[in-house]
Design a protein around this motif. Structure first.
Motif, PDB file in Angstrom:
ATOM      1  N   VAL A 186       0.864  -1.175   0.000  1.00  0.00           N
ATOM      2  CA  VAL A 186       0.000   0.000   0.000  1.00  0.00           C
ATOM      3  C   VAL A 186       0.901   1.225   0.000  1.00  0.00           C
ATOM      4  N   ARG A 187       0.608   2.158  -0.897  1.00  0.00           N
ATOM      5  CA  ARG A 187       1.347   3.411  -0.976  1.00  0.00           C
ATOM      6  C   ARG A 187       0.387   4.565  -0.775  1.00  0.00           C
ATOM      7  N   HIS A 188       0.714   5.423   0.174  1.00  0.00           N
ATOM      8  CA  HIS A 188      -0.058   6.641   0.421  1.00  0.00           C
ATOM      9  C   HIS A 188       0.712   7.796  -0.220  1.00  0.00           C
ATOM     10  N   LEU A 203      -3.974  16.370  -3.999  1.00  0.00           N
ATOM     11  CA  LEU A 203      -4.959  15.303  -3.920  1.00  0.00           C
ATOM     12  C   LEU A 203      -4.228  14.098  -3.361  1.00  0.00           C
ATOM     13  N   THR A 204      -4.713  13.536  -2.276  1.00  0.00           N
ATOM     14  CA  THR A 204      -4.037  12.398  -1.651  1.00  0.00           C
ATOM     15  C   THR A 204      -4.834  11.125  -1.914  1.00  0.00           C
ATOM     16  N   ARG A 205      -4.105  10.024  -2.043  1.00  0.00           N
ATOM     17  CA  ARG A 205      -4.771   8.748  -2.293  1.00  0.00           C
ATOM     18  C   ARG A 205      -3.988   7.612  -1.643  1.00  0.00           C
ATOM     19  N   SER A 206      -4.688   6.525  -1.389  1.00  0.00           N
ATOM     20  CA  SER A 206      -4.063   5.280  -0.945  1.00  0.00           C
ATOM     21  C   SER A 206      -4.179   4.284  -2.083  1.00  0.00           C
ATOM     22  N   GLU A 207      -3.069   3.661  -2.399  1.00  0.00           N
ATOM     23  CA  GLU A 207      -2.960   2.781  -3.566  1.00  0.00           C
ATOM     24  C   GLU A 207      -2.616   1.376  -3.073  1.00  0.00           C
ATOM     25  N   TYR A 208      -3.568   0.455  -3.191  1.00  0.00           N
ATOM     26  CA  TYR A 208      -3.375  -0.921  -2.758  1.00  0.00           C
ATOM     27  C   TYR A 208      -3.103  -1.778  -3.997  1.00  0.00           C
ATOM     28  N   PHE A 443      -9.963  -7.221  -3.491  1.00  0.00           N
ATOM     29  CA  PHE A 443     -10.015  -6.555  -4.794  1.00  0.00           C
ATOM     30  C   PHE A 443     -11.309  -6.921  -5.530  1.00  0.00           C
ATOM     31  N   SER A 444     -12.398  -6.966  -4.768  1.00  0.00           N
ATOM     32  CA  SER A 444     -13.714  -7.260  -5.334  1.00  0.00           C
ATOM     33  C   SER A 444     -14.577  -6.002  -5.323  1.00  0.00           C
TER      34      SER A 444
END
Length: 453
Positions: A186-188, A203-208, A443-444
């Motif tokens: 996970v990358r924030h 704009l911030t996001r969390s990337e799984y 991831f559903s």
């Protein structure tokens, strides 16, 4: 059938057989002889192990795989080269003498923006990956094959580098897209388009992300799963995208869903790809500009232009520092060049030309890939008139605690808008986490709804 007709038929069949054989040869994986070179005169992933004749690029000796004493992920990655000073600096005034190791986009940025310069440091070939990545590349590389003329890869289950000894440009592109990214992580991060006066709103996001090659029981024909969740600003927080990326796009395209926070619904988004403007970019990058390039390969003809020595952004521990604020990085025309480290490395050069009848905002793209990591490190992108439009710099770093080479942020400079967008910066965000145990259920589409709450 008379004799001349039989002869003509035989010649035609032989010609077709020759074309088929040539096509099979062009899209085949490594030979056994090439596989035997991995870990010897080639690195385990196919780069030249030796340095260059000038001594300005050293030999690869295993890369950087150990964290320094006292390493604390919460405080960021300590810079093992913090005491080094630039060997020299390139500006518009002296760039002509270094033209052979620069990309056209780098030179254009120096021409246009006096604040843009390149500080060149000693080269360190730090790229390194787990032994399992090396073993899989050697074991499966001889079975790898392109499908659909380059739109997919078959014959693999565990490797993340299908073509360690590439024969075609699209093979290099697949190496980049499939390369090891730490498995599950996970990358924030923050993304922000910069106004002409230097102001910006992140704009911030969390990337799984989960790579299918490291999962125990992935679904058939999967390369990667990903969820992107916007966490700020409040006006956009809660937006989510879900991606199931196939390994063989000949069989099926990317599967993409979005969660619309206003409607509280999950919707299929088949058009969210390619030259659709990237989320949070103010139209300054395309969706497939993600990670340098990530998307369908069917729209372009890919030419392998060869390998060259080039100054690229590398070992950017200083730029990745948790002590930096985003305001420290941003100048009105470009990223603060005193925070960016450039080194001389060998790169693969791939030229992408839009196919006749296909549509994309970029009519031509020239990509440069680091030979040690297969990471795309620089892209020059041209419009339909043949004019240089956007220059994409990817700032790389070796994550020695994983180990893997990955980007620590990238920047797309729009020369027509005279603006730029900064992507994937993590300085003011929570640290990346690797080795997560998310199963396929994460991831559903059902979980997408749950993540929105």
């Amino acid at each position: 059938m008379n004799a001349p007709s039989r002869l003509s038929s035989l010649i035609a069949r032989l010609a077709l057989a020759g074309l088929a054989a040539a096509a099979t040869s062009a899209f085949a994986g490594m030979s056994a002889e090439e596989a035997a070179r991995l870990g010897k005169d080639l690195t385990p992933l196919g780069a030249e192990r030796a340095g260059n004749s000038a001594g300005t690029i050293p030999a690869w000796t295993g890369g950087l795989t150990k964290a320094p004493a006292g390493f604390d992920p919460a405080k960021g990655h300590a810079d093992p080269f913090a005491n080094e000073k630039p060997l020299y600096t390139i500006t518009a005034a002296n760039m002509a003498q270094y033209a052979n190791v620069l990309a056209p986009g780098q030179m254009e940025l120096m021409k246009r923006y006096p604040a843009y310069k390149i500080n060149v440091y000693p080269t360190h070939r730090t790229a390194a990956f787990p032994q399992s990545v090396y073993d899989a590349a050697k074991a499966e590389g001889t079975a790898a094959a392109l499908t659909g003329g380059g739109t997919g890869v078959s014959g693999l289950s565990k490797t993340t580098v299908p073509f360690p000894v590439p024969k075609a440009g699209v093979e290099v592109v697949w190496n980049h897209m499939m390369r090891f990214r730490g498995g599950n992580f996970v990358r924030h991060s923050a993304e922000f388009p910069v106004q002409t006066n230097g102001s910006f709103t992140p704009l911030t996001r969390s990337e799984y992300v989960a790579q299918a090659a490291v999962l125990d029981k992935p679904e058939p024909n999967r390369m990667m799963y990903a969820v992107f969740k916007v966490t700020g600003p409040s006006s956009q927080a809660g937006e989510l995208d879900l991606l199931h990326s196939p390994q063989d796009q000949t069989k099926e395209p990317n599967q993409i869903w979005v969660y619309n926070a206003g409607q509280r619904r999950v919707l299929r988004a088949p058009d969210l790809c390619c030259d659709t403007p990237g989320q949070g970019s103010d139209g300054l990058r395309t969706t497939d500009d993600y990670d340098g390039f990530f998307g369908p390969t069917d729209r372009y003809d890919w030419k392998l232009a060869g390998k060259k020595e080039m100054l690229i952004s590398y070992n950017n521990y200083r730029l990745n520092s948790k002590a930096l604020k985003y305001t420290d990085m941003v100048l009105p025309t470009n990223l603060n060049p005193d925070l960016v480290r450039y080194e001389l490395h060998r790169v693969w050069v791939v030229e992408a030309t839009l196919k006749k009848g296909m549509r994309h905002a970029y009519a031509k793209r020239t990509f440069y890939f680091d030979e040690d990591s297969w990471q795309l490190v620089h892209a020059d992108q041209y419009d339909g008139r043949g004019e240089l439009w956007r220059v994409h710099e990817v700032h790389g770093m070796q994550f020695y605690d994983v180990p893997m080479a990955y980007n620590t942020g990238d920047v797309v400079y729009d020369l027509q808008a005279r603006r730029y967008v900064v992507v994937g910066m993590t300085n003011q965000e929570k640290p990346m986490k690797f080795g997560l145990n998310q199963g396929l259920a994460f991831f559903s589409t059902d979980n997408l709804r749950r993540l929105a709450n």
